[in-house]
Scaffold this motif. Structure first.
Motif, PDB file in Angstrom:
ATOM      1  N   UNK A 472       0.836  -1.211   0.000  1.00  0.00           N
ATOM      2  CA  UNK A 472       0.000   0.000   0.000  1.00  0.00           C
ATOM      3  C   UNK A 472       0.865   1.252   0.000  1.00  0.00           C
ATOM      4  N   UNK A 473       0.433   2.248  -0.752  1.00  0.00           N
ATOM      5  CA  UNK A 473       1.180   3.498  -0.867  1.00  0.00           C
ATOM      6  C   UNK A 473       0.612   4.528   0.095  1.00  0.00           C
ATOM      7  N   UNK A 491     -17.294   6.958  -4.975  1.00  0.00           N
ATOM      8  CA  UNK A 491     -17.012   7.363  -6.351  1.00  0.00           C
ATOM      9  C   UNK A 491     -15.645   6.884  -6.792  1.00  0.00           C
ATOM     10  N   UNK A 492     -14.649   7.026  -5.922  1.00  0.00           N
ATOM     11  CA  UNK A 492     -13.306   6.556  -6.235  1.00  0.00           C
ATOM     12  C   UNK A 492     -13.282   5.047  -6.457  1.00  0.00           C
ATOM     13  N   UNK A 493     -14.103   4.325  -5.708  1.00  0.00           N
ATOM     14  CA  UNK A 493     -14.166   2.871  -5.880  1.00  0.00           C
ATOM     15  C   UNK A 493     -14.680   2.499  -7.264  1.00  0.00           C
ATOM     16  N   UNK A 494     -15.679   3.251  -7.768  1.00  0.00           N
ATOM     17  CA  UNK A 494     -16.197   2.954  -9.118  1.00  0.00           C
ATOM     18  C   UNK A 494     -15.146   3.234 -10.180  1.00  0.00           C
ATOM     19  N   UNK A 495     -14.156   4.062  -9.851  1.00  0.00           N
ATOM     20  CA  UNK A 495     -13.079   4.365 -10.782  1.00  0.00           C
ATOM     21  C   UNK A 495     -11.886   3.438 -10.619  1.00  0.00           C
ATOM     22  N   UNK A 496     -11.963   2.500  -9.686  1.00  0.00           N
ATOM     23  CA  UNK A 496     -10.901   1.516  -9.524  1.00  0.00           C
ATOM     24  C   UNK A 496      -9.921   1.812  -8.417  1.00  0.00           C
ATOM     25  N   UNK A 497     -10.177   2.851  -7.617  1.00  0.00           N
ATOM     26  CA  UNK A 497      -9.272   3.200  -6.522  1.00  0.00           C
ATOM     27  C   UNK A 497      -9.825   2.686  -5.192  1.00  0.00           C
ATOM     28  N   UNK A 498      -8.967   2.046  -4.408  1.00  0.00           N
ATOM     29  CA  UNK A 498      -9.303   1.752  -3.012  1.00  0.00           C
ATOM     30  C   UNK A 498      -8.395   2.631  -2.159  1.00  0.00           C
ATOM     31  N   UNK A 499      -8.986   3.667  -1.576  1.00  0.00           N
ATOM     32  CA  UNK A 499      -8.195   4.632  -0.850  1.00  0.00           C
ATOM     33  C   UNK A 499      -8.929   4.977   0.444  1.00  0.00           C
ATOM     34  N   UNK A 500      -8.170   5.071   1.532  1.00  0.00           N
ATOM     35  CA  UNK A 500      -8.745   5.428   2.831  1.00  0.00           C
ATOM     36  C   UNK A 500      -7.939   6.563   3.443  1.00  0.00           C
ATOM     37  N   UNK A 501      -8.635   7.298   4.277  1.00  0.00           N
ATOM     38  CA  UNK A 501      -7.952   8.398   4.958  1.00  0.00           C
ATOM     39  C   UNK A 501      -7.269   7.842   6.188  1.00  0.00           C
ATOM     40  N   UNK A 502      -5.965   8.065   6.273  1.00  0.00           N
ATOM     41  CA  UNK A 502      -5.195   7.512   7.399  1.00  0.00           C
ATOM     42  C   UNK A 502      -4.733   8.586   8.370  1.00  0.00           C
ATOM     43  N   UNK A 503      -5.062   9.829   8.094  1.00  0.00           N
ATOM     44  CA  UNK A 503      -4.677  10.918   8.974  1.00  0.00           C
ATOM     45  C   UNK A 503      -5.244  12.218   8.463  1.00  0.00           C
ATOM     46  N   UNK A 504      -5.054  13.312   9.212  1.00  0.00           N
ATOM     47  CA  UNK A 504      -5.599  14.602   8.761  1.00  0.00           C
ATOM     48  C   UNK A 504      -5.084  15.013   7.387  1.00  0.00           C
ATOM     49  N   UNK A 505      -3.822  14.649   7.080  1.00  0.00           N
ATOM     50  CA  UNK A 505      -3.233  15.028   5.798  1.00  0.00           C
ATOM     51  C   UNK A 505      -2.517  13.849   5.138  1.00  0.00           C
ATOM     52  N   UNK A 508      -4.080   6.368   2.368  1.00  0.00           N
ATOM     53  CA  UNK A 508      -3.489   5.064   2.079  1.00  0.00           C
ATOM     54  C   UNK A 508      -4.144   4.517   0.822  1.00  0.00           C
ATOM     55  N   UNK A 509      -3.334   4.255  -0.205  1.00  0.00           N
ATOM     56  CA  UNK A 509      -3.823   3.758  -1.497  1.00  0.00           C
ATOM     57  C   UNK A 509      -3.499   2.275  -1.590  1.00  0.00           C
ATOM     58  N   UNK A 510      -4.545   1.433  -1.716  1.00  0.00           N
ATOM     59  CA  UNK A 510      -4.351  -0.016  -1.736  1.00  0.00           C
ATOM     60  C   UNK A 510      -4.594  -0.652  -3.104  1.00  0.00           C
ATOM     61  N   UNK A 518       0.312   0.744 -14.807  1.00  0.00           N
ATOM     62  CA  UNK A 518       1.709   0.993 -15.171  1.00  0.00           C
ATOM     63  C   UNK A 518       2.067   2.472 -15.139  1.00  0.00           C
ATOM     64  N   UNK A 519       1.092   3.335 -14.929  1.00  0.00           N
ATOM     65  CA  UNK A 519       1.366   4.765 -14.924  1.00  0.00           C
ATOM     66  C   UNK A 519       1.749   5.275 -13.552  1.00  0.00           C
ATOM     67  N   UNK A 520       1.840   6.585 -13.437  1.00  0.00           N
ATOM     68  CA  UNK A 520       2.136   7.224 -12.157  1.00  0.00           C
ATOM     69  C   UNK A 520       0.818   7.356 -11.395  1.00  0.00           C
ATOM     70  N   UNK A 521       0.467   6.331 -10.645  1.00  0.00           N
ATOM     71  CA  UNK A 521      -0.861   6.271 -10.032  1.00  0.00           C
ATOM     72  C   UNK A 521      -1.022   7.303  -8.920  1.00  0.00           C
ATOM     73  N   UNK A 522       0.048   7.675  -8.264  1.00  0.00           N
ATOM     74  CA  UNK A 522      -0.075   8.679  -7.215  1.00  0.00           C
ATOM     75  C   UNK A 522      -0.433  10.038  -7.813  1.00  0.00           C
TER      76      UNK A 522
END
Length: 613
Positions: A472-473, A491-505, A508-510, A518-522
């Motif tokens: 995980x990034x 909405x992000x899930x429908x686009x293929x992203x599994x992302x959670x908030x891990x802090x105020x700023x 976590x991208x799973x 293969x691209x720059x996913x971040x």
């Protein structure tokens, strides 16, 4: 002050302020009357841009001598007699106020002969004062003369523009009419000299009632050579006409013509539908060009909402908006790189059969399988293009590392539309040899469109497939970005992203979209969050407006996944891209409306080098 009725002349002059804006308004009203009378030829004679003289002569059914005074009376008409007639009116004129309004602000003469009459008659009106009907020789039909427009209303005359300007307004309206009535001959003269002629020929009309020759002479060769013809029916509506290919676009709306039941109109809802249909393929700030005819039950449209009848009110405006949008979107979706549009051979039966649109294309199908084995997997090509290498593609000479272009087929007509790649130019463009010359492809723009269409199809189907990250990034983001990610997790899930908030700023991208792994996913996630913030978190799951927001998100994602400039591609990779372009919807333009390819014919290239001279 006491209340009193206005004099008839003043009433007509007030009405003239609504109906008669300038000489072009007079020409419009009089020519429409001529068409309503069944005319097949209309002569328009003008002097000083119509300010000094407007003479309209037609070969219609004519007016009986006894009815000439009625013709210049307010609200006297032969076209409606009841409210039912008004609600179902199909004639261009019907209110019965044009002639008296025009006659009240000019030196007016009405000469006519009814088809059953032995001779004609004339009636003259001077500034609203009606004279006597007298006999006059005249062929069957009507001639209306309007001299010295606004001679008795100096304030109105001051607002008239230069002669050339007023004439241009008249010519533009006649051009608009000529497109709608190719069966009618129109002859125009100005200051005693013939200036324009549109030949009318009902025998030249196609089954949709359109005329390619009228399109050429009205809007020019360039427009006529870059249009897609359509004819679509459904839900009690019919839309037919021409729309320009996205590559032919304008800086203004000067080539946008819309007709409802044969009447030229302006309608914001339909204009918006057209613009949305082009949104995916038109460069920013440019305007589409079109000539569209909408037909529906006249009782579903109110044409009596504007004195000059420029605007209408639809009973089912939302249905018509969606009908126009989906019809044009379906036609434009079929535009693929390498295709040549041809005349339609059938029409769609209903809106639900959206794939059949009446726009058809001719192209030579590739003689090789579309799935390709990519020699070197770069930028996700293997995921995009499959696993097999067909015969006939470039080969690498054993032991040398030198690539050879494919051997041309014995019949060059069997080459794919975009031909076969021969080289890459400056790491940006693909050069390909086709059966007719040279093809140049912007590889990033083309790959961007291919990826975008794949993302849309995947999202509309089962959704974008996610690919979990091995590790995980962790992303450092702003507090606003973290809030958007938390709020728009679904909405992000429908686009293929599994992302959670891990802090105020921090986030976590799973998982990421598999097509773009293969691209720059971040960087991609940051841009998607920026788009979501800009659109106010609108859910991209339904409706035309929110679908546009979804498309912007997918376009951003496709741009990140597309091959970049200065990436060296092998010939099999280049050919893979060409084959994919040929089967991808809208592949003639990238997601931002830029062209993805250009064609240079062999005769054109010969001219560069003065061959044959």
């Amino acid at each position: 002050m006491s209340i009193r009725p206005l004099p008839d002349t003043l009433i007509n002059q007030i009405a003239a302020g609504e109906v008669v804006e300038r000489p072009a308004s007079v020409v419009k009203e009089l020519v429409e009357n001529a068409l309503d009378s069944g005319a097949r030829r209309v002569d328009i004679d003008l002097e000083e841009g119509g300010a000094r003289l407007i003479r309209i002569r037609d070969d219609g059914s004519g007016i009986a001598a006894a009815e000439l005074p009625l013709a210049v009376s307010r609200h006297a008409t032969s076209k409606i007699a009841s409210l039912d007639d008004l609600e179902g009116v199909l004639t261009l004129g019907f209110r019965g106020e044009a002639l008296p309004s025009i006659a009240s602000v000019s030196r007016f003469s009405l000469t006519s002969r009814h088809a059953d009459a032995a001779h004609g008659a004339v009636l003259e009106v001077e500034g609203g004062r009606v004279g006597e009907v007298t006999p006059k020789a005249h062929p069957t039909g009507t001639t209306v003369e309007v001299r010295d427009l606004f001679f008795n209303v100096p304030a109105r005359r001051k607002f008239m523009r230069a002669e050339r300007t007023e004439l241009s307004h008249i010519e533009e309206w006649l051009r608009q009419l000529a497109l709608a009535r190719p069966d009618v001959e129109l002859r125009v003269s100005h200051n005693g000299k013939p200036s324009r002629r549109w030949k009318g020929d009902a025998d030249m009309l196609d089954k949709a009632g359109l005329s390619d020759s009228r399109l050429h002479e009205t809007l020019g060769e360039e427009f006529a050579n870059n249009v897609l013809q359509l004819d679509h029916e459904g839900a009690g509506l019919r839309l037919h006409g021409w729309i320009a290919q996205p590559s032919y676009n304008r800086a203004s709306t000067d080539q946008q013509y819309l007709y409802c039941n044969g009447r030229a109109i302006r309608d914001r809802s339909v204009a918006h539908a057209v613009k949305q249909a082009y949104a995916d393929v038109l460069f920013h700030g440019r305007q589409p060009a079109y000539v569209l005819f909408l037909e529906l039950d006249p009782r579903r449209v109110d044409v009596n909402v504007h004195p000059a009848k420029h605007e209408v009110r639809f009973r089912d405006s939302r249905l018509i908006h969606d009908f126009v949008y989906r019809t044009l979107q379906s036609v434009l979706a079929q535009t693929r790189a390498g295709q040549v549009p041809v005349a339609p051979t059938d029409t769609a039966e209903t809106m639900g059969q959206g794939a059949a649109t009446g726009a058809h294309y001719r192209w030579n199908p590739p003689q090789t399988p579309l799935g390709l084995q990519v020699a070197e997997t770069r930028a996700g090509f293997a995921a995009l293009y499959g696993e097999r290498e067909p015969a006939g593609l470039p080969s690498r000479e054993a032991g040398t590392g030198i690539e050879h272009p494919p051997m041309p087929a014995s019949n060059e007509a069997t080459l794919p539309p975009l031909g076969y790649a021969v080289a890459q130019l400056h790491g940006i463009y693909i050069l390909a040899e086709s059966s007719e010359g040279l093809i140049v492809v912007d590889m990033h723009a083309a790959h961007e469109r291919i990826g975008y269409e794949k993302l849309k199809r995947a999202h509309d189907g089962e959704g974008l497939r996610s690919q979990p990250l091995l590790v995980p990034a962790m992303l450092a983001v702003s507090e606003r970005e973290a809030e958007v990610a938390e709020r728009e997790a679904e909405t992000l899930a429908t686009l293929g992203f599994e992302v959670t908030r891990s802090g105020p700023q921090s986030l976590t991208l799973r998982s990421v979209p598999a097509l773009l792994a293969h691209g720059d996913v971040e960087a991609l996630l940051r841009d998607v969050l920026a788009d979501l913030r800009e659109h106010g978190g609108a859910s991209p799951l339904g409706g035309i407006r929110v679908a546009a927001a979804r498309d912007e998100l997918l376009s951003t994602m496709a741009c990140h996944g597309a091959v970049r400039a200065n990436r060296r591609l092998s010939l099999p990779e280049m050919n893979a891209l060409l084959r994919e372009m040929e089967v991808t919807e809208r592949s003639g333009q990238c997601n931002h409306g830029r062209p993805t390819w250009a064609h240079f014919s062999l005769p054109e290239i010969d001219r560069w080098f003065l061959r044959g001279r």
